[in-house]
Design a protein around this motif. Structure first.
Motif, mmCIF file in Angstrom:
data_model
loop_
_atom_site.group_PDB
_atom_site.id
_atom_site.type_symbol
_atom_site.label_atom_id
_atom_site.label_comp_id
_atom_site.label_asym_id
_atom_site.label_seq_id
_atom_site.Cartn_x
_atom_site.Cartn_y
_atom_site.Cartn_z
ATOM 1 N N SER A 53 0.806 -1.228 0.000
ATOM 2 C CA SER A 53 0.000 0.000 0.000
ATOM 3 C C SER A 53 0.832 1.268 0.000
ATOM 4 N N ASP A 54 2.151 1.115 -0.140
ATOM 5 C CA ASP A 54 3.040 2.281 -0.103
ATOM 6 C C ASP A 54 2.893 3.091 -1.392
ATOM 7 N N ALA A 55 2.522 4.361 -1.244
ATOM 8 C CA ALA A 55 2.333 5.217 -2.421
ATOM 9 C C ALA A 55 3.613 5.432 -3.197
ATOM 10 N N PRO A 101 6.765 -0.015 -8.551
ATOM 11 C CA PRO A 101 6.325 -1.249 -9.204
ATOM 12 C C PRO A 101 4.892 -1.635 -8.832
ATOM 13 N N CYS A 102 4.553 -1.559 -7.549
ATOM 14 C CA CYS A 102 3.193 -1.937 -7.137
ATOM 15 C C CYS A 102 2.158 -0.992 -7.735
ATOM 16 N N ARG A 103 2.464 0.298 -7.734
ATOM 17 C CA ARG A 103 1.497 1.257 -8.270
ATOM 18 C C ARG A 103 1.334 1.085 -9.772
ATOM 19 N N ALA A 104 2.340 0.524 -10.437
ATOM 20 C CA ALA A 104 2.262 0.303 -11.884
ATOM 21 C C ALA A 104 1.704 -1.070 -12.229
ATOM 22 N N THR A 111 9.205 -2.613 -1.336
ATOM 23 C CA THR A 111 9.080 -2.391 0.102
ATOM 24 C C THR A 111 9.114 -3.686 0.896
ATOM 25 N N GLY A 112 8.785 -4.807 0.253
ATOM 26 C CA GLY A 112 8.674 -6.067 0.969
ATOM 27 C C GLY A 112 7.380 -6.202 1.751
ATOM 28 N N ARG A 113 6.485 -5.230 1.611
ATOM 29 C CA ARG A 113 5.228 -5.278 2.362
ATOM 30 C C ARG A 113 4.064 -5.768 1.506
ATOM 31 N N TYR A 114 4.354 -6.472 0.426
ATOM 32 C CA TYR A 114 3.334 -7.144 -0.356
ATOM 33 C C TYR A 114 2.700 -8.243 0.500
ATOM 34 N N ARG A 115 1.569 -8.764 0.048
ATOM 35 C CA ARG A 115 0.922 -9.918 0.684
ATOM 36 C C ARG A 115 0.833 -11.051 -0.335
ATOM 37 N N GLU A 116 0.917 -12.283 0.160
ATOM 38 C CA GLU A 116 0.855 -13.451 -0.724
ATOM 39 C C GLU A 116 -0.103 -14.488 -0.146
ATOM 40 N N HIS A 117 -1.047 -14.917 -0.962
ATOM 41 C CA HIS A 117 -2.013 -15.925 -0.522
ATOM 42 C C HIS A 117 -1.295 -17.191 -0.046
#
Length: 366
Positions: free
Chosen positions: A95-97, A101-104, A112-118
């Motif tokens: 959720s880091d603005a 990469p995540c925002r794209a 950030t390493g703060r992704y989540r994985e099922h």
């Protein structure tokens, strides 16, 4: 409903009862889980090497290789209906603005390493009867692929690797001949990687431990690749047999073996690491020839983990290609299906074979 849950703090894996989920947003889809594949990551989690529950919880549902059937779609979902088959992405963005990469939409490259994985990190997995997921995270699969579609998620690793390789190969501005690829390891990720490479036109070799005959070698030869046993053929002999190695796709998770083979990567070659090693004794290798080759032969070493939406789309496309091109070989990848009540054997026991799956909701197959 039933689920297989991991309790990291107390080192326990149990069948539990949890609440059945409900759609709470217009773009959500309720899924009946059909099958969940079992891989080395699941086994490591159940050995409590890693795995993190959602915040504030002491457990999480296991499983990240999914195949599901749509039960119900929210009012904001126009392209899915009951009975459609889907595969879910594993990693969701942080959720880091400031995480570009995540925002794209490339959350497999999260910085950030703060992704989540099922079923792995901060998020429940799929080894349960029903799941609710956002439409954005679902990839439809043709109904006639029901028998093999649980292989889509492990296939995404090779698909992401091929995307990376093609990006790197744009540095070459000359006409290339038929390129040679060596796959290290003949587990599911290695065999699916071999299929991807053969399908992409590579002259492909699979270099793995067990001598022939064995089930993996039979699949390798059925798809038109060459199987070489590392017990019978030394690394230097393998490299001499192959010739200039343009690509090495590592899927063994054995550091000593991986770095010993790295020394035989050819000019302008690319080495892709996909294996996550377990804790072992320190690896010993001669750094001088590796550094020498990397510099003077213009080599590239790249690591690949998880996969983004494009790799999932490519995997869905290619699983259909493989099913048409090598139907027997692809089906032979799945060597065991177990009911959820018997999860212990494939996840924590000694169930053999190439790929095992937990059958959550047995259904009539085409």
């Amino acid at each position: 409903m039933k689920a297989v849950a991991v309790y990291p703090a107390r080192h326990s894996v149990e069948m539990v009862d949890i609440a059945e989920p409900r759609i709470a947003a217009p773009t959500e889809v309720k899924l009946r889980m059909l099958e969940v594949g079992v891989c080395g990551t699941d086994k490591d989690i159940c050995a409590f090497a890693y795995g993190t529950p959602p915040p504030g919880r002491d457990r999480f549902v296991l499983g990240h290789e999914s195949l599901a059937e749509v039960v119900e779609a929210g009012p904001g979902v126009a392209d899915l209906r009951g009975g459609d088959l889907v595969v879910s992405t594993v990693r969701l963005p942080c959720s880091d603005a400031n995480c570009a990469p995540c925002r794209a939409g490339h959350y497999d490259f999260c910085i950030t390493g703060r992704y989540r994985e099922h079923g792995i990190k901060d998020l429940d997995g799929f080894m349960t009867e029903f799941v609710v997921e956002d439409r954005h995270n679902l990839h439809p699969v043709a109904r006639d692929l029901r028998e093999v579609a649980v292989l889509v998620e492990p296939l995404t690793i090779a698909e992401k690797a091929l995307i990376e390789v093609r990006e790197i190969q744009q540095r070459r501005h000359w006409e290339a001949g038929r390129e040679r690829a060596v796959v290290l390891g003949a587990g599911p990720v290695g065999l699916l990687g071999a299929m991807v490479l053969v399908n992409a036109g590579y002259q492909t070799y699979v270099y793995s431990r067990s001598p022939k005959p064995n089930a993996a070698a039979a699949i390798v030869e059925e798809i038109g690749a060459t199987y070489i046993s590392s017990e019978q053929t030394a690394i230097d002999q393998m490299a001499e047999q192959v010739g200039n190695i343009d690509l090495i796709y590592e899927a063994a998770g054995a550091p000593q073996f991986a770095f010993d083979v790295l020394k035989r990567l050819g000019s302008n070659g690319i080495y892709v690491f996909t294996g996550v090693p377990r804790a072992e004794k320190p690896v010993e290798f001669d750094t001088e020839p590796i550094m020498y080759n990397l510099v003077l032969k213009n080599q590239v070493v790249v690591g690949v983990v998880n996969a983004g939406p494009q790799a999932f789309d490519n995997a869905v496309r290619d699983i259909g290609v493989f099913a048409a091109r090598w139907p027997h070989a692809l089906r032979a990848m799945i060597t065991g299906r177990f009911p959820m009540e018997a999860f212990h054997d494939p996840v924590m026991g000694k169930a053999g074979g190439i790929k095992n799956a937990i059958e959550i909701s047995p259904a009539v197959r085409p």
